[in-house]
Design a protein around this motif. Sequence first.
Motif, PDB file in Angstrom:
ATOM      1  N   ARG A 112       0.838  -1.204   0.000  1.00 31.59           N
ATOM      2  CA  ARG A 112       0.000   0.000   0.000  1.00 31.59           C
ATOM      3  C   ARG A 112       0.871   1.252   0.000  1.00 31.59           C
ATOM      4  N   ALA A 113       2.157   1.063   0.025  1.00 30.05           N
ATOM      5  CA  ALA A 113       3.082   2.192   0.112  1.00 30.05           C
ATOM      6  C   ALA A 113       3.483   2.661  -1.281  1.00 30.05           C
ATOM      7  N   ILE A 114       4.330   3.686  -1.305  1.00 29.85           N
ATOM      8  CA  ILE A 114       4.916   4.140  -2.564  1.00 29.85           C
ATOM      9  C   ILE A 114       6.054   3.189  -2.934  1.00 29.85           C
ATOM     10  N   ASP A 115       6.009   2.626  -4.123  1.00 30.11           N
ATOM     11  CA  ASP A 115       7.114   1.833  -4.655  1.00 30.11           C
ATOM     12  C   ASP A 115       7.503   2.455  -5.985  1.00 30.11           C
ATOM     13  N   THR A 116       8.713   2.982  -6.069  1.00 32.08           N
ATOM     14  CA  THR A 116       9.105   3.697  -7.283  1.00 32.08           C
ATOM     15  C   THR A 116      10.623   3.666  -7.455  1.00 32.08           C
ATOM     16  N   GLU A 117      11.112   4.357  -8.495  1.00 26.29           N
ATOM     17  CA  GLU A 117      12.543   4.503  -8.766  1.00 26.29           C
ATOM     18  C   GLU A 117      13.272   3.165  -8.856  1.00 26.29           C
ATOM     19  N   PRO A 118      12.755   2.240  -9.674  1.00 26.90           N
ATOM     20  CA  PRO A 118      13.452   0.959  -9.813  1.00 26.90           C
ATOM     21  C   PRO A 118      14.737   1.107 -10.606  1.00 26.90           C
ATOM     22  N   ASN A 119      15.712   0.292 -10.304  1.00 31.31           N
ATOM     23  CA  ASN A 119      16.963   0.262 -11.059  1.00 31.31           C
ATOM     24  C   ASN A 119      17.480  -1.172 -11.061  1.00 31.31           C
ATOM     25  N   TRP A 120      18.019  -1.602 -12.198  1.00 33.30           N
ATOM     26  CA  TRP A 120      18.438  -2.993 -12.352  1.00 33.30           C
ATOM     27  C   TRP A 120      19.839  -3.218 -11.825  1.00 33.30           C
ATOM     28  N   THR A 121      20.061  -4.398 -11.289  1.00 31.12           N
ATOM     29  CA  THR A 121      21.443  -4.801 -11.030  1.00 31.12           C
ATOM     30  C   THR A 121      22.041  -5.229 -12.368  1.00 31.12           C
ATOM     31  N   LYS A 122      23.379  -5.289 -12.399  1.00 30.01           N
ATOM     32  CA  LYS A 122      24.089  -5.525 -13.647  1.00 30.01           C
ATOM     33  C   LYS A 122      23.674  -6.835 -14.325  1.00 30.01           C
ATOM     34  N   ASP A 123      23.412  -7.871 -13.524  1.00 29.28           N
ATOM     35  CA  ASP A 123      23.064  -9.162 -14.112  1.00 29.28           C
ATOM     36  C   ASP A 123      21.609  -9.206 -14.586  1.00 29.28           C
ATOM     37  N   GLY A 124      20.878  -8.128 -14.349  1.00 27.47           N
ATOM     38  CA  GLY A 124      19.490  -8.094 -14.806  1.00 27.47           C
ATOM     39  C   GLY A 124      18.552  -8.956 -13.981  1.00 27.47           C
ATOM     40  N   ARG A 125      19.046  -9.493 -12.874  1.00 27.24           N
ATOM     41  CA  ARG A 125      18.208 -10.422 -12.110  1.00 27.24           C
ATOM     42  C   ARG A 125      17.496  -9.768 -10.935  1.00 27.24           C
ATOM     43  N   SER A 126      17.966  -8.609 -10.509  1.00 25.24           N
ATOM     44  CA  SER A 126      17.341  -7.967  -9.356  1.00 25.24           C
ATOM     45  C   SER A 126      17.016  -6.509  -9.649  1.00 25.24           C
ATOM     46  N   ILE A 127      16.088  -6.000  -8.837  1.00 23.70           N
ATOM     47  CA  ILE A 127      15.675  -4.599  -8.934  1.00 23.70           C
ATOM     48  C   ILE A 127      15.900  -3.958  -7.568  1.00 23.70           C
ATOM     49  N   ILE A 128      16.529  -2.795  -7.568  1.00 29.47           N
ATOM     50  CA  ILE A 128      16.623  -2.011  -6.337  1.00 29.47           C
ATOM     51  C   ILE A 128      15.704  -0.813  -6.518  1.00 29.47           C
ATOM     52  N   PHE A 129      14.832  -0.577  -5.541  1.00 23.11           N
ATOM     53  CA  PHE A 129      13.828   0.478  -5.708  1.00 23.11           C
ATOM     54  C   PHE A 129      13.604   1.212  -4.399  1.00 23.11           C
ATOM     55  N   THR A 130      12.852   2.333  -4.487  1.00 19.10           N
ATOM     56  CA  THR A 130      12.516   3.135  -3.310  1.00 19.10           C
ATOM     57  C   THR A 130      11.119   2.761  -2.836  1.00 19.10           C
ATOM     58  N   TYR A 148      10.075  10.109  -6.385  1.00 12.27           N
ATOM     59  CA  TYR A 148       9.398   9.904  -5.110  1.00 12.27           C
ATOM     60  C   TYR A 148       8.415  11.054  -4.867  1.00 12.27           C
ATOM     61  N   ASN A 149       8.819  12.254  -5.264  1.00 14.44           N
ATOM     62  CA  ASN A 149       7.925  13.401  -5.115  1.00 14.44           C
ATOM     63  C   ASN A 149       6.702  13.302  -6.020  1.00 14.44           C
ATOM     64  N   VAL A 150       6.868  12.694  -7.173  1.00 17.98           N
ATOM     65  CA  VAL A 150       5.698  12.448  -8.027  1.00 17.98           C
ATOM     66  C   VAL A 150       4.692  11.588  -7.262  1.00 17.98           C
ATOM     67  N   ALA A 151       5.220  10.543  -6.628  1.00 16.48           N
ATOM     68  CA  ALA A 151       4.347   9.650  -5.867  1.00 16.48           C
ATOM     69  C   ALA A 151       3.684  10.384  -4.698  1.00 16.48           C
ATOM     70  N   LEU A 152       4.476  11.215  -4.007  1.00 18.59           N
ATOM     71  CA  LEU A 152       3.917  12.001  -2.895  1.00 18.59           C
ATOM     72  C   LEU A 152       2.803  12.922  -3.387  1.00 18.59           C
ATOM     73  N   SER A 153       3.036  13.547  -4.509  1.00 20.38           N
ATOM     74  CA  SER A 153       2.049  14.503  -5.017  1.00 20.38           C
ATOM     75  C   SER A 153       0.789  13.773  -5.480  1.00 20.38           C
ATOM     76  N   GLU A 154       0.958  12.532  -5.904  1.00 19.40           N
ATOM     77  CA  GLU A 154      -0.246  11.777  -6.255  1.00 19.40           C
ATOM     78  C   GLU A 154      -1.074  11.467  -5.009  1.00 19.40           C
TER      79      GLU A 154
END
Lengths: 417, 252
Positions: A275-293, B193-199
Motif C-alpha cells: 500500500r506504500a509508494i514503490d518507485t525509482e526501480p533500477n536494475w542490477t548488472k546481471d538483470g536479475r534484481s531490482i533495487i527500488f525506493t 518519489y515526489n511524483v508519488a507524494l504529489s499523487e
Amino acid sequence: MKINKIRSLIFLLAISVMGSALADLELRISKTSSRGIPVVIAPMAGGAHAIIEADLNRSGRFKIVSSQRATNMATFGGALEPGRLKMLGAAFLVRGRRTGAGLDIEIVSTATGKRDASYRIGNLPNQRRVAHQAADKIFEQLVKIKGAFDTRLVYVTVTGRAISDRVYKLFVADADGYNPRAILTSRKPVMSPSWSADGSQIAYVSFERGTPAIYVQNIFTGQKRMVSSRRGINGAPSWSPDGSKLALSLSVDGNPEVYILSLTNGAFKRLTNSRAIDTEPNWTKDGRSIIFTSDRGGRPQLYKMSASGGSSRRVTFDGSYNSAADVVGDKIAFVRRVSGAFRVAIMEDGQRGARVVSDGRFDESPSLAPNATMVVYATQNKGRGTLSVVSDNGYAKQELLSPGGDVREPAWSPYLR
Amino acid sequence: MKPIKWMIPLVAVSVLVLSGCSQMQQKVETAEAGNRITTGTGANLSGRTGVTTAGNALRGSSALGNRSTSSFGGASSSTYGDGRGNLVNGIGSNGSSPSTTGLGGSGIGGSNSSSFGASDNRLGGSGGDYKVTDLNDSNSILSRRVIYFAYDQSTIEPEYFEILDAHSELLASNPNLTVRLEGHADERGSREYNVALSERRAQSVKQFMDLKGVGSEQNQTVAYGEELPVDPGHTEAAWSKNRRVEIKYIGR
C-alpha cells in the motif's frame, strides 16, 4: 612536417568551434585531486593533452603535474634523459602525436625511462572523443579499471521562470559537458531519462499530453514511440541490461507500484504489492534484481527484490530518507538525507555502510559512470540547477553549469560501442 | 601557435562550497500518531446523497505547534500521521461516528487557530446551492482552488474543508462537470518519489470529494511531483506554496 601543422590547425579549429558555439554547459573544476598517481601529460598538438588532463583529474585517482614541465620532452618517441625525467615529479609521462590516422599515445615510466605502453586512437568526427579514448587507455593501463571518459550524459534543462514560459529540453552531451545536442524540446515537464544498454536510446517521462507517459527515443535518428500511458503515474523508467525491458512505476492499480514492461510485446508485469509508494526501480548488472525506493516502513528506503517477483529485502538502514538508487556493478549511488540536507551517497551492494560524497543541500538524481568511479548528480549553485561530477573517493569534483536556466536529472551513458 | 587558448573555460576556478549553510542542524520533533483526519459518515441528515461527511476532524495532539519554529526541520520527518498520511475514512460506521462538526479541537495548538474558524460547520454540506456560473465569480468560495499541504504530508488540513465542500457540492449536483486534481510537491527529495507524494495529495482530495458524492469519473488526478513549482525559490516560504493540489475545471 608542414602537413602535420596544417592538420593540427584544423584540429584546433574544429575543437574551438565545438567548444565555444555549442557548449551550453560551462565546465568548472571545483576540487582537484592532490592524491593519486602523479602523472604529466606532455603538450600535444591541438590541445588533446588538456582534455586528457581534465579527464584523469575528474577520476580522483591522479595528481596532474603541469604539462609545461614536460615541454622540452614532448616529442612522441623522442629520447629522454633519466635525470630530467626524475625532475618531473611524476611517476609517468604521457606523450602524444597526431597522425593522419588519429592520435598516438605512449606512457613512459619516469623511474625507468622506458615506454610501458603505447596506443593508436583512430580518428573520429568528434575530435574530443579521440582525446577521451586516449584518456581511457591511460586510465586502464595505470588504474587497471576500464576507462569511462568516452561516454555521454543525458540531462534535462529548463528555461523560463513562470510556468507558462517554461521550456524543457532533453540534451545529450559528451561526459564532460561538451558537444551538447538537444534531442527533445517541450513546453511540458520532461523527466527521468534512462539510457538503453547499447547507448542508442533514451527512455523518459513526458507530460506532453497533459498526463505523464513514457517514451523511448533513438538519440541518433530522433525517432520516438510512446510505450506506457496508463491511468495515473507513468514514471521512473529504467532500462534492463539486456535492452528488452523497462522497469517503471505505475499507479494504475491505485498506488505507485514497480512493474516490468516488455518492450518486445508491450506486456506489463507487476512486481511489488504494497500500500506504500514503490518507485525509482533500477536494475542490477546481471538483470536479475531490482533495487527500488519504498516507504512501506514509513519512510523512503531502498529495497531489493528479484526482477521476476517475490519478496523484497531492505537495503538501507541508516537515515530517514534514502532514495533514487543507481546501480553499477556492486556500487549503489543514491540520495540520502543528512541533517536536513539531501546528499549523494555511495554504498556497496550487500554492505551496510555508505559514504556521502556530495555537500549540497538539494543534491539528487545521482548516476554512476559505467565503471562506477565517478558519479554525476544534480545540485544547486546560487539557486540554479547545475550538475556536478564527483569521484567515488570524493577527491575530485567538477561542475557543469548552464549559462541560462536550470540543468537537472543527469544520467550517465553505458560504455559507447 | 598556442593550443592553450581554447581551453580557457577549462581553467580551474575554485568554487567555494557552501557547506556551512547546509549544516543546519534541526531538532526534529516526533509527531504523535494521531495526526490524521477521520472523515466519518455522519448521521444521514442530508437527503442529497447517501454519503454525508461532516468534516469531523479528529486531531490528536499534533506537532503543529512546533511548525513555526524552523523553516526546514520543523515539518521534516516529523509528521507522518498514520504512516501513510492518508485520509482515513470511516464509511460504514453509520451514525456512531461523531457527527457533530468541529475539529476535535484539542491538540491543534495555538499556532494554527486561524484555520479553526474556517472549517466546515455545515452538516452534510447542505447549505450550498452553488451554481456553475459561480466559478467565474471571484467573490465565491469556488474561486479558491488550491489546497496546501504540510511537508511530507497528504493529509488535508481542516481549513480547506470548506473549499472542498463547496467544490464537491457543485460537482455532485452537476455530473457533467469535471475537474483535474493536480498534485504537486516541493523540491526536496528525489523527483520520482515526489511524483508519488504529489499523487497521494491529489488522491486525498479525490477521496474527500468522492465521499461527498462526487462521481469518480468527475475528478481525475495528475501527479506533477516537484516539476511545476509556483514559486521557484528555495525557502520554506516558496516550498509551502508549492506543496499543493490545484483543482482545475476542465473545459472552463
